[in-house]
Design a protein around this motif. Structure first.
Motif, mmCIF file in Angstrom:
data_model
loop_
_atom_site.group_PDB
_atom_site.id
_atom_site.type_symbol
_atom_site.label_atom_id
_atom_site.label_comp_id
_atom_site.label_asym_id
_atom_site.label_seq_id
_atom_site.Cartn_x
_atom_site.Cartn_y
_atom_site.Cartn_z
ATOM 1 N N ARG A 1 -34.536 -26.539 -40.810
ATOM 2 C CA ARG A 1 -33.183 -26.292 -40.299
ATOM 3 C C ARG A 1 -32.242 -26.202 -41.496
ATOM 4 N NH1 ARG A 1 -35.020 -30.268 -36.112
ATOM 5 N NH2 ARG A 1 -35.474 -28.983 -34.290
ATOM 6 N N ASN B 1 -35.005 -21.235 -33.623
ATOM 7 C CA ASN B 1 -34.063 -22.349 -33.711
ATOM 8 C C ASN B 1 -33.068 -22.305 -32.569
ATOM 9 O OD1 ASN B 1 -31.895 -20.504 -34.492
ATOM 10 N ND2 ASN B 1 -32.931 -20.405 -36.473
ATOM 11 N N VAL C 1 -34.299 -30.590 -43.495
ATOM 12 C CA VAL C 1 -32.981 -29.945 -43.500
ATOM 13 C C VAL C 1 -32.659 -29.465 -44.912
ATOM 14 C CG1 VAL C 1 -30.489 -30.228 -43.107
ATOM 15 C CG2 VAL C 1 -32.131 -31.382 -41.603
ATOM 16 N N LEU D 1 -28.357 -26.129 -42.956
ATOM 17 C CA LEU D 1 -26.930 -26.380 -42.797
ATOM 18 C C LEU D 1 -26.233 -25.793 -44.016
ATOM 19 C CD1 LEU D 1 -24.478 -27.801 -41.407
ATOM 20 C CD2 LEU D 1 -25.017 -29.801 -42.819
ATOM 21 N N ALA E 1 -26.688 -27.297 -33.107
ATOM 22 C CA ALA E 1 -25.990 -26.292 -33.910
ATOM 23 C C ALA E 1 -24.638 -26.891 -34.277
ATOM 24 C CB ALA E 1 -25.805 -25.005 -33.106
ATOM 25 N N THR F 1 -27.966 -31.741 -37.333
ATOM 26 C CA THR F 1 -28.794 -30.575 -37.640
ATOM 27 C C THR F 1 -30.270 -30.941 -37.550
ATOM 28 O OG1 THR F 1 -27.106 -29.616 -39.091
ATOM 29 C CG2 THR F 1 -29.356 -28.835 -39.392
ATOM 30 N N THR G 1 -28.582 -22.932 -38.934
ATOM 31 C CA THR G 1 -28.272 -23.539 -37.645
ATOM 32 C C THR G 1 -26.914 -24.231 -37.648
ATOM 33 O OG1 THR G 1 -29.630 -25.395 -38.362
ATOM 34 C CG2 THR G 1 -30.631 -23.856 -36.827
ATOM 35 N N GLY G 2 -26.267 -24.260 -38.812
ATOM 36 C CA GLY G 2 -24.950 -24.871 -38.885
ATOM 37 C C GLY G 2 -24.171 -24.372 -40.090
#
Length: 230
Positions: free
Chosen positions: A88, A214, A61, A90, A134, A129, A110-111
């Motif tokens: 991913r 994703n 992440v 964030l 999401a 995440t 994704t966030g």
């Protein structure tokens, strides 16, 4: 320190990298995540440094500020998601501007969490995440879904040689429909009476078949086909 078990990652802690140009803020976020049981493998203070270090340490992440010297955060996001499909992102930003949120999501985030979030909200967001959810600051999820619906309603460019859509199994389609409705993996598992890991496997298989990267892209795909209304 049992956070990693929830993501099904066994004994390995979720590997996180924090990117922010303010040293005190960056260090505080890294410290909070470390105390919550995450493995903070690197930090960076500008865009080019973030791309280099993330390429070297391959985090699970990336907690990313948008306003970075040297290279904007959205470009950092786009480059790293393009080169590390499993990553991913964030976004942790002071801006709640709708244009910033949508640009971040279109770049592969994704966030999106506001910097006004509490430490608990941040650690929960990173955990979710990592698990493939999401995650958005309340109020922003509706904005993103609304934008996807708008894009989905626009006529698609003509492509006569477009390949036939991949075939999904009934279960994959069922999981995809619940993803589109905004349910978390845990909620989907409870609804279908299957394990969290099985839900993740179905999502990963679906991502592979559809050649998506994703969950956010998956939601858009589902909405384009009206699955969120099914």
């Amino acid at each position: 320190m049992s956070t990693t078990h929830e993501e099904g990652a066994g004994q390995r802690a979720v590997r996180v990298m924090v990117v922010d140009d303010h040293p005190m803020w960056r260090d505080a976020v890294a410290r909070d995540l470390t105390e919550a049981g995450f493995d903070v493998v690197a930090t960076a203070g500008d865009g080019p440094q973030a791309v280099r270090r993330a390429g070297a340490v391959t985090p699970d992440v990336l907690v990313l500020d948008l306003n970075l010297p040297g290279m904007p955060g959205v470009r950092v996001c786009k480059e790293l998601v393009g080169s590390q499909p499993g990553l991913r992102v964030l976004v942790l930003s002071a801006s709640g501007e709708h244009a910033d949120v949508l640009e971040a999501v279109k770049s592969g985030a994704t966030g999106y969490l506001m910097k006004s979030a509490s430490t608990q909200e941040l650690t929960d967001a990173v955990r979710r995440t990592a698990a493939g959810d999401a995650v958005f600051t309340p109020g922003l999820a509706g904005l993103v879904l609304g934008e996807y619906r708008r894009l989905a309603s626009e006529p698609a460019p003509a492509a006569s040689d477009e390949p036939k859509a991949p075939e999904l199994t009934d279960r994959e389609t069922e999981v995809l429909r619940l993803v589109a409705k905004g349910l978390s993996y845990k909620q989907i598992a409870e609804r279908l009476v299957i394990s969290h890991r099985t839900v993740q496997n179905h999502v990963q298989n679906t991502l592979g078949k559809l050649q998506l990267h994703n969950r956010v892209e998956l939601v858009r795909y589902a909405i384009e086909r009206g699955l969120d209304d099914a």
